[in-house]
Write an enzyme that holds these catalytic residues in place. Structure first.
Site, PDB file in Angstrom:
ATOM      1  N   ARG A 103       0.838  -1.203   0.000  1.00  0.00           N
ATOM      2  CA  ARG A 103       0.000   0.000   0.000  1.00  0.00           C
ATOM      3  C   ARG A 103       0.867   1.246   0.000  1.00  0.00           C
ATOM      4  O   ARG A 103       1.802   1.377   0.785  1.00  0.00           O
ATOM      5  CB  ARG A 103      -0.922   0.016   1.219  1.00  0.00           C
ATOM      6  CG  ARG A 103      -1.852   1.221   1.196  1.00  0.00           C
ATOM      7  CD  ARG A 103      -2.946   1.141   2.208  1.00  0.00           C
ATOM      8  NE  ARG A 103      -3.856   2.267   2.053  1.00  0.00           N
ATOM      9  CZ  ARG A 103      -4.853   2.520   2.865  1.00  0.00           C
ATOM     10  NH1 ARG A 103      -5.101   1.712   3.879  1.00  0.00           N
ATOM     11  NH2 ARG A 103      -5.636   3.559   2.668  1.00  0.00           N
ATOM     12  N   ASP A 117      -5.926  -2.699   3.615  1.00  0.00           N
ATOM     13  CA  ASP A 117      -6.433  -1.615   4.459  1.00  0.00           C
ATOM     14  C   ASP A 117      -6.706  -2.204   5.832  1.00  0.00           C
ATOM     15  O   ASP A 117      -7.484  -3.152   5.955  1.00  0.00           O
ATOM     16  CB  ASP A 117      -7.710  -1.041   3.852  1.00  0.00           C
ATOM     17  CG  ASP A 117      -8.221   0.179   4.588  1.00  0.00           C
ATOM     18  OD1 ASP A 117      -7.419   0.830   5.295  1.00  0.00           O
ATOM     19  OD2 ASP A 117      -9.414   0.492   4.461  1.00  0.00           O
ATOM     20  N   ASP A 119      -7.755  -1.071   9.727  1.00  0.00           N
ATOM     21  CA  ASP A 119      -8.267   0.022  10.565  1.00  0.00           C
ATOM     22  C   ASP A 119      -8.579  -0.484  11.959  1.00  0.00           C
ATOM     23  O   ASP A 119      -9.247  -1.517  12.105  1.00  0.00           O
ATOM     24  CB  ASP A 119      -9.558   0.597   9.968  1.00  0.00           C
ATOM     25  CG  ASP A 119      -9.340   1.346   8.678  1.00  0.00           C
ATOM     26  OD1 ASP A 119      -8.311   2.043   8.561  1.00  0.00           O
ATOM     27  OD2 ASP A 119     -10.202   1.256   7.795  1.00  0.00           O
TER      28      ASP A 119
END
Length: 163
Positions: A103, A117, A119
């Site tokens: 990323r 991703d 989180d």
């Protein structure tokens, strides 16, 4: 739900003697071999000193929400980990995993495609509202089915500490 016991059972890779705070982490990928990328992320997470991965939801295929219309579908999941890290330390570790998995935030569009991703959704009873780079609990998790369904699968008893 999958058990992650081989990685979290005191093998030294990601375990410490005293853990304390339950953290819930959302995972998503829509580029490359999505399933392999998410499994690598879980393994890398389990190897961080002060992190013990306890549970992993099943992967859920979802259509992208927001962002460019032509992006591929996501695989999403949620992880429960017991951590002995401060929230900012966990965030830095997650961002390092994202970078290692390809990323590059400087080159991506908001809500655009990404290899990985990660989180932080919730971290114990922690509520952080004054830092733009880290708000806990995650400010939009209640709006996202692709976050809530995997989270409910591994932690149906979890309660948002800000509610």
């Amino acid at each position: 739900m999958r058990s992650i016991e081989p990685w979290a059972s005191g093998n030294g890779a990601g375990s410490v003697a005293r853990m304390g705070t339950l953290a819930y982490i959302a995972m998503g990928s829509n580029l490359g071999d999505r399933g392999e990328t998410l499994m690598r992320a879980v393994k890398m997470l389990s190897e961080i000193p002060g992190v013990s991965v306890r549970r992993l939801s099943q992967f859920m295929r979802t259509e992208p929400v927001g962002g460019p219309e032509d992006q591929p579908p996501y695989l999403n999941a949620a992880v429960e980990a017991e951590v002995d890290l401060a929230p900012r330390e966990l965030l830095a570790a997650l961002q390092d995993i994202e970078r290692q998995l390809g990323r590059d935030r400087s080159k991506e569009k908001r809500w655009g495609p990404r290899t990985c991703d990660l989180d932080i959704l919730m971290m114990g009873e922690t509520v952080l509202q004054d830092e733009p780079e880290l708000i806990l609990p995650h400010p939009r998790m209640h709006e996202r089915t692709f976050v809530l369904e995997p989270l409910a699968a591994i932690a149906p008893e979890a309660v948002n500490p800000a509610s």
